[in-house]
Write a protein that holds these residues in place. Structure first.
Motif, short mmCIF file in Angstrom:
data_model
loop_
_atom_site.label_atom_id
_atom_site.label_comp_id
_atom_site.label_asym_id
_atom_site.label_seq_id
_atom_site.Cartn_x
_atom_site.Cartn_y
_atom_site.Cartn_z
N PRO A 191 0.19 6.42 -2.92
CA PRO A 191 -0.51 6.02 -4.15
C PRO A 191 -1.20 4.67 -3.99
O PRO A 191 -0.68 3.77 -3.32
N ALA A 192 -2.36 4.54 -4.59
CA ALA A 192 -3.11 3.27 -4.52
C ALA A 192 -2.59 2.33 -5.59
O ALA A 192 -3.27 2.02 -6.58
N THR A 193 -1.35 1.88 -5.38
CA THR A 193 -0.69 0.99 -6.33
C THR A 193 -0.20 -0.25 -5.59
O THR A 193 -0.29 -0.34 -4.37
N GLY A 194 0.31 -1.21 -6.34
CA GLY A 194 0.85 -2.42 -5.73
C GLY A 194 -0.21 -3.16 -4.94
O GLY A 194 -1.31 -3.41 -5.41
N ALA A 195 0.13 -3.51 -3.69
CA ALA A 195 -0.79 -4.26 -2.85
C ALA A 195 -2.06 -3.48 -2.52
O ALA A 195 -3.08 -4.07 -2.16
N TRP A 196 -2.00 -2.15 -2.64
CA TRP A 196 -3.19 -1.32 -2.36
C TRP A 196 -4.14 -1.27 -3.55
O TRP A 196 -5.28 -0.80 -3.41
N SER A 197 -3.71 -1.68 -4.70
CA SER A 197 -4.49 -1.46 -5.92
C SER A 197 -5.53 -2.56 -6.17
O SER A 197 -5.24 -3.75 -6.05
N PHE A 198 -6.73 -2.10 -6.55
CA PHE A 198 -7.77 -3.01 -7.05
C PHE A 198 -8.17 -2.59 -8.46
O PHE A 198 -9.29 -2.84 -8.89
#
Length: 295
Positions: A191-198
């Motif tokens: 999932p594109a969450t946490g540190a991956w999220s923009f």
């Protein structure tokens, strides 16, 4: 070089250098950042600010893939890696088809050499790219046509470099992101969450990201507060992957709207991998709109 003008905006094009963009300037501000990458062997050290990705984006592992019962192995085209990267359209001169003060259409027709049919892309295609410049925007239209007598698996995309000036912020929404293994190939989809999220716009600091996001909603936002400039990027539905590249030791970031995931030709089991299977005569096309505003 071909130069387009619209008010205070200027766009430089390099048809002979893989259909690349030399610069996009809005008044005194560079919107695209010209970069020299010696690993892109065909660019021979020239600085380019953007270039087309045809007939696929990013890597094909070891230049090898299987399609329609046949096996193909292409020659690596990127320094220091065994993979084939970003197709082959950026390696060849494009022809100028149409030109006006603020618009240009370029075309490339590719036929595999008879004596080296699998050294590069093994299918024939015709690619077109059109640039429409306005004082506060740039439109990029791309298409790839299958002119071979066989079906072929294709993708396309566009690779602009943006300046990593102090305070630059980035925002976009995507469902998932592919992590990479030690060979820079897709490993796990997370999932594109946490540190991956923009999802919430945030500063692009010293993070080292070189990953492909999937389930992108087709919009991205860049802000350069020190310059008082904002850019909104929007892409058509064919381009639903977004590659983000933020090398911490470089003065640029790359934000690439593309149709396919990395190494899509070797991931047939991924239903939304983004590879289009074109029958003879069919085409894939995409559109990207870059809009500038004050912030």
């Amino acid at each position: 070089m071909i130069e387009l003008k619209a008010g205070a905006a200027r766009l430089g094009l390099l048809p002979e250098l893989g259909g690349a963009v030399a610069f996009w300037e809005s008044g005194a501000i560079c919107v695209f950042d010209a970069v020299s990458d010696p690993n892109l062997l065909a660019q021979k050290g020239h600085k380019v600010a953007a270039y087309p990705l045809v007939p696929f984006s990013n890597r094909v592992a070891d230049g090898h893939f299987r399609f329609d019962g046949a096996e193909y192995r292409m020659k690596p085209n990127f320094g220091g890696e065994p993979h084939v990267i970003h197709g082959n359209a950026w390696e060849h001169p494009w022809a100028l088809e149409l030109l006006s003060d603020d618009s240009a259409t370029l075309q490339l027709e590719w036929h595999p050499p008879h004596d080296r049919p699998m050294e590069e892309w093994p299918f024939a295609y015709r690619a077109q790219i059109r640039f429409d410049l306005r004082e506060d925007s740039l439109d990029v239209w791309m298409a790839i046509h299958n002119i071979d007598q066989r079906p072929q698996p294709v993708g396309l995309g566009f690779h602009p470099y943006f300046p990593r000036r102090a305070g630059v912020k980035l925002g976009f929404s995507a469902d998932t992101v592919w992590t990479n293994d030690e060979r820079h190939l897709p490993a796990l989809r997370v999932p594109a969450t946490g540190a991956w999220s923009f999802e919430r716009m945030r500063a692009v600091a010293d993070e080292a990201i070189d990953n492909c996001y999937a389930g992108w909603d087709g919009a991205a936002f860049l802000r350069w507060p020190d310059d008082g400039l904002a850019l909104t990027l929007s892409a058509s539905p064919a381009l639903r992957h977004l590659v983000l590249f933020t090398p911490p030791d470089k003065p640029f970031i790359a934000l690439e709207p593309v149709s396919n995931m990395n190494d899509a030709l070797n991931h047939a089991g991924v239903t939304d991998r983004g590879t289009a299977i074109l029958a003879p005569g069919e085409r894939l096309e995409g559109h990207i709109h870059f809009a500038l505003t004050a912030c």
